[in-house]
Scaffold this motif. Structure first.
Motif, mmCIF file in Angstrom:
data_model
loop_
_atom_site.group_PDB
_atom_site.id
_atom_site.type_symbol
_atom_site.label_atom_id
_atom_site.label_comp_id
_atom_site.label_asym_id
_atom_site.label_seq_id
_atom_site.Cartn_x
_atom_site.Cartn_y
_atom_site.Cartn_z
ATOM 1 N N VAL A 139 -13.992 -8.554 1.378
ATOM 2 C CA VAL A 139 -14.246 -8.655 2.812
ATOM 3 C C VAL A 139 -14.442 -7.252 3.364
ATOM 4 C CG1 VAL A 139 -13.275 -9.335 5.037
ATOM 5 C CG2 VAL A 139 -12.916 -10.782 3.017
ATOM 6 N N SER A 140 -15.576 -7.022 3.994
ATOM 7 C CA SER A 140 -15.849 -5.722 4.605
ATOM 8 C C SER A 140 -15.130 -5.618 5.945
ATOM 9 C CB SER A 140 -17.360 -5.532 4.798
ATOM 10 O OG SER A 140 -18.030 -5.557 3.565
ATOM 11 N N MET A 141 -14.927 -4.397 6.408
ATOM 12 C CA MET A 141 -14.336 -4.186 7.729
ATOM 13 C C MET A 141 -15.452 -3.906 8.719
ATOM 14 S SD MET A 141 -11.678 -4.468 9.478
ATOM 15 C CE MET A 141 -10.441 -4.702 8.196
ATOM 16 N N GLU A 142 -15.247 -4.358 9.951
ATOM 17 C CA GLU A 142 -16.266 -4.228 10.984
ATOM 18 C C GLU A 142 -15.693 -3.430 12.156
ATOM 19 O OE1 GLU A 142 -18.554 -7.910 11.466
ATOM 20 O OE2 GLU A 142 -17.344 -8.791 9.872
ATOM 21 N N GLU A 143 -16.254 -3.590 13.357
ATOM 22 C CA GLU A 143 -15.761 -2.831 14.509
ATOM 23 C C GLU A 143 -14.285 -3.134 14.760
ATOM 24 O OE1 GLU A 143 -19.898 -4.426 15.831
ATOM 25 O OE2 GLU A 143 -18.259 -5.052 14.501
ATOM 26 N N ASN A 163 -8.229 -13.452 -5.661
ATOM 27 C CA ASN A 163 -9.477 -12.761 -6.009
ATOM 28 C C ASN A 163 -10.235 -12.285 -4.771
ATOM 29 O OD1 ASN A 163 -10.052 -15.488 -5.297
ATOM 30 N ND2 ASN A 163 -12.043 -15.386 -6.319
ATOM 31 N N ILE A 164 -9.511 -12.020 -3.678
ATOM 32 C CA ILE A 164 -10.144 -11.506 -2.460
ATOM 33 C C ILE A 164 -9.553 -10.140 -2.133
ATOM 34 C CG2 ILE A 164 -10.760 -11.967 -0.065
ATOM 35 C CD1 ILE A 164 -9.929 -14.857 -0.474
ATOM 36 N N GLY A 165 -10.425 -9.162 -1.894
ATOM 37 C CA GLY A 165 -9.989 -7.825 -1.487
ATOM 38 C C GLY A 165 -10.387 -7.552 -0.046
ATOM 39 N N ILE A 166 -9.879 -6.443 0.503
ATOM 40 C CA ILE A 166 -10.114 -6.096 1.898
ATOM 41 C C ILE A 166 -10.448 -4.611 2.029
ATOM 42 C CG2 ILE A 166 -7.686 -5.593 2.367
ATOM 43 C CD1 ILE A 166 -10.148 -7.264 4.835
ATOM 44 N N THR A 167 -11.256 -4.292 3.017
ATOM 45 C CA THR A 167 -11.662 -2.913 3.293
ATOM 46 C C THR A 167 -10.886 -2.380 4.492
ATOM 47 O OG1 THR A 167 -13.883 -3.480 2.539
ATOM 48 C CG2 THR A 167 -13.636 -1.417 3.764
ATOM 49 N N LEU A 168 -10.434 -1.128 4.412
ATOM 50 C CA LEU A 168 -9.736 -0.475 5.522
ATOM 51 C C LEU A 168 -10.453 0.819 5.878
ATOM 52 C CD1 LEU A 168 -5.988 -0.935 4.482
ATOM 53 C CD2 LEU A 168 -7.312 -2.323 6.086
ATOM 54 N N GLN A 169 -10.531 1.113 7.192
ATOM 55 C CA GLN A 169 -11.226 2.296 7.683
ATOM 56 C C GLN A 169 -10.252 3.413 8.027
ATOM 57 O OE1 GLN A 169 -14.866 1.428 10.225
ATOM 58 N NE2 GLN A 169 -13.621 -0.363 10.690
ATOM 59 N N ASP A 178 -1.627 -0.923 9.257
ATOM 60 C CA ASP A 178 -2.277 -2.092 8.652
ATOM 61 C C ASP A 178 -2.021 -2.128 7.151
ATOM 62 O OD1 ASP A 178 -3.325 -3.018 11.051
ATOM 63 O OD2 ASP A 178 -5.247 -1.972 10.790
ATOM 64 N N LEU A 179 -2.101 -0.977 6.512
ATOM 65 C CA LEU A 179 -1.854 -0.916 5.073
ATOM 66 C C LEU A 179 -0.417 -1.289 4.755
ATOM 67 C CD1 LEU A 179 -2.797 -0.342 2.235
ATOM 68 C CD2 LEU A 179 -2.489 2.102 2.657
ATOM 69 N N ASN A 180 0.515 -0.834 5.567
ATOM 70 C CA ASN A 180 1.913 -1.227 5.382
ATOM 71 C C ASN A 180 2.081 -2.740 5.481
ATOM 72 O OD1 ASN A 180 3.269 1.212 4.884
ATOM 73 N ND2 ASN A 180 3.337 1.727 7.052
ATOM 74 N N ASP A 181 1.407 -3.327 6.460
ATOM 75 C CA ASP A 181 1.530 -4.763 6.683
ATOM 76 C C ASP A 181 0.929 -5.583 5.551
ATOM 77 O OD1 ASP A 181 2.731 -4.169 9.095
ATOM 78 O OD2 ASP A 181 0.909 -4.483 10.290
ATOM 79 N N LEU A 182 0.022 -4.983 4.783
ATOM 80 C CA LEU A 182 -0.612 -5.691 3.673
ATOM 81 C C LEU A 182 0.201 -5.613 2.378
ATOM 82 C CD1 LEU A 182 -4.350 -4.660 4.221
ATOM 83 C CD2 LEU A 182 -3.364 -6.940 4.524
ATOM 84 N N GLN A 183 1.372 -5.040 2.429
ATOM 85 C CA GLN A 183 2.203 -4.855 1.246
ATOM 86 C C GLN A 183 2.354 -6.142 0.415
ATOM 87 O OE1 GLN A 183 3.635 -2.309 -0.341
ATOM 88 N NE2 GLN A 183 4.615 -3.671 -1.808
ATOM 89 N N PRO A 184 2.642 -7.303 1.039
ATOM 90 C CA PRO A 184 2.842 -8.504 0.219
ATOM 91 C C PRO A 184 1.563 -9.181 -0.250
ATOM 92 C CG PRO A 184 3.263 -9.006 2.531
ATOM 93 C CD PRO A 184 2.950 -7.541 2.448
ATOM 94 N N VAL A 185 0.406 -8.711 0.224
ATOM 95 C CA VAL A 185 -0.874 -9.343 -0.127
ATOM 96 C C VAL A 185 -1.394 -8.724 -1.435
ATOM 97 C CG1 VAL A 185 -3.198 -9.885 0.661
ATOM 98 C CG2 VAL A 185 -1.334 -9.677 2.328
ATOM 99 N N PRO A 186 -1.749 -9.555 -2.434
ATOM 100 C CA PRO A 186 -2.066 -9.026 -3.762
ATOM 101 C C PRO A 186 -3.454 -8.416 -3.929
ATOM 102 C CG PRO A 186 -2.327 -11.405 -3.742
ATOM 103 C CD PRO A 186 -1.783 -11.029 -2.396
ATOM 104 N N GLY A 187 -4.351 -8.589 -2.968
ATOM 105 C CA GLY A 187 -5.740 -8.188 -3.167
ATOM 106 C C GLY A 187 -5.961 -6.688 -3.271
ATOM 107 N N ARG A 188 -7.119 -6.326 -3.838
ATOM 108 C CA ARG A 188 -7.539 -4.937 -3.946
ATOM 109 C C ARG A 188 -7.819 -4.376 -2.563
ATOM 110 N NH1 ARG A 188 -9.964 -1.236 -7.414
ATOM 111 N NH2 ARG A 188 -9.609 -2.608 -9.213
ATOM 112 N N ILE A 189 -7.605 -3.071 -2.399
ATOM 113 C CA ILE A 189 -7.878 -2.368 -1.150
ATOM 114 C C ILE A 189 -9.040 -1.401 -1.366
ATOM 115 C CG2 ILE A 189 -6.966 -0.848 0.648
ATOM 116 C CD1 ILE A 189 -5.461 -3.424 0.616
ATOM 117 N N ARG A 190 -10.061 -1.512 -0.530
ATOM 118 C CA ARG A 190 -11.146 -0.530 -0.531
ATOM 119 C C ARG A 190 -10.940 0.381 0.677
ATOM 120 N NH1 ARG A 190 -16.002 -3.427 0.579
ATOM 121 N NH2 ARG A 190 -16.622 -3.589 -1.593
#
Length: 320
Positions: A139-143, A163-169, A178-190
């Motif tokens: 999933v790409s990040m937007e505005e 099998n879903i990852g997320i993008t952070l700006q 936001d990155l701290n809050d994603l701690q329990p989520v297993p997906g890859r971080i871009r």
């Protein structure tokens, strides 16, 4: 970056969001063809086949790849359904051709601009299909105005599909939390710097401070156990990642956009580091081209050369 370049960047980001200019370009064949020539350096083509063929050539050269069907801010339900179908067909084609790849997209391309539940429905359907054939979605990040909605949908979907990852700006001040809050989520971080024009009070501009924050986020993500895609063309950041030996951590890779710094991509890959190339295809290349010029103003010079056929080169051939 000089003050003139900063002003130019702001102007290009504003142009990118002008729907009237985009419509004018699309309705004016001569201008459309000229700008399409410039976009060809960064976009593999308008058809799925274009992306698949360029991707296969890069895979054969030893790169990993991500593929995106370009589009965002879709406000028609039928168009969202069509985009979701195209992404489904892309997943199917990659599986049938045995091309190892990620599939990336904007949630606003598949429903977010209409209703979050529509985007969630499409995301989970695609994730289920992709999971069955071993393909990862991204999933790409937007505005920034969409960030809360994107993260909310992503976290719900990722709880069911790993099998879903997320993008952070990096440019957004909120990203550390936001990155701290994603701690329990297993997906890859871009992790990207960010290409959107945002309110000044919410961001940090392109600077050494932004580079330092980028490195902090990379370290934070690795230390929290995430697999991390270091999405940058900044050679100083790449060299620092290597120096700090983060690139040797499990699941860490470099990721770079198709057509930008193929020399750096080749150098890193030939040195034995994992490098992924992010390829795009589709008709909605106008915004993408504007962002590529905005993030690095000298790309305008290359665009002019490409428009005049002086600089037209198959970007894949630049990768070694």
């Amino acid at each position: 970056m000089s003050s003139l370049e900063k002003k130019f960047t702001v102007a290009m980001k504003s142009i990118a969001r002008r729907s009237d200019l985009k419509a004018y370009v699309e309705k004016t064949p001569a201008i459309y063809q000229l700008l399409q020539s410039a976009a060809a350096k960064y976009v593999t083509g308008e058809k799925r086949q274009d992306g698949l063929e360029a991707g296969r050539r890069l895979v054969d050269k030893g790169y990993a790849i991500s593929l995106e069907y370009i589009g965002e801010n879709t406000t028609d339900v039928q168009a969202c359904e069509a985009a979701a179908l195209e992404l489904s067909l892309l997943i199917q084609a990659l599986a049938e051709r045995k091309i190892p790849a990620r599939v990336s997209f904007d949630l606003s391309h598949i429903g977010l601009s209409i209703d979050g539940e529509l985007a969630y429905k499409h995301l989970t359907a695609l994730a289920s299909q992709a999971q069955q054939v071993g393909i990862e979605l991204f999933v790409s990040m937007e505005e920034s105005a969409k960030t809360d909605s994107i993260l909310w949908i992503y976290e719900r979907a990722a709880a069911a599909y790993a099998n879903i990852g997320i993008t952070l700006q990096t440019q957004l001040n909120r990203t550390t939390q936001d990155l701290n809050d994603l701690q329990p989520v297993p997906g890859r971080i871009r992790i990207v710097k960010g290409a959107y024009q945002e309110p000044e009070q919410q961001t940090i501009p392109r600077s050494s401070a932004l580079n330092e924050r980028y490195l902090q986020l990379v370290e934070q993500a690795i230390r929290k156990g995430h697999r991390v895609s270091i999405a940058t063309h900044d050679e100083s950041i790449a060299d620092e990642v290597i120096k700090r030996e983060w690139i040797h951590e499990p699941g860490v890779e470099f990721e770079m956009l198709y057509g930008i710094r193929p020399d750096l991509s080749s150098r890193l890959k030939n040195a034995g580091y994992p490098v992924r190339i992010y390829l795009t295809y589709g008709h909605e290349w106008y915004l993408y081209l504007c962002h590529r010029i905005a993030e690095y103003p000298p790309n305008l010079f290359q665009a002019v050369l490409d428009i005049t056929d002086v600089g037209m080169v198959d970007s894949v051939l630049d990768y070694e």
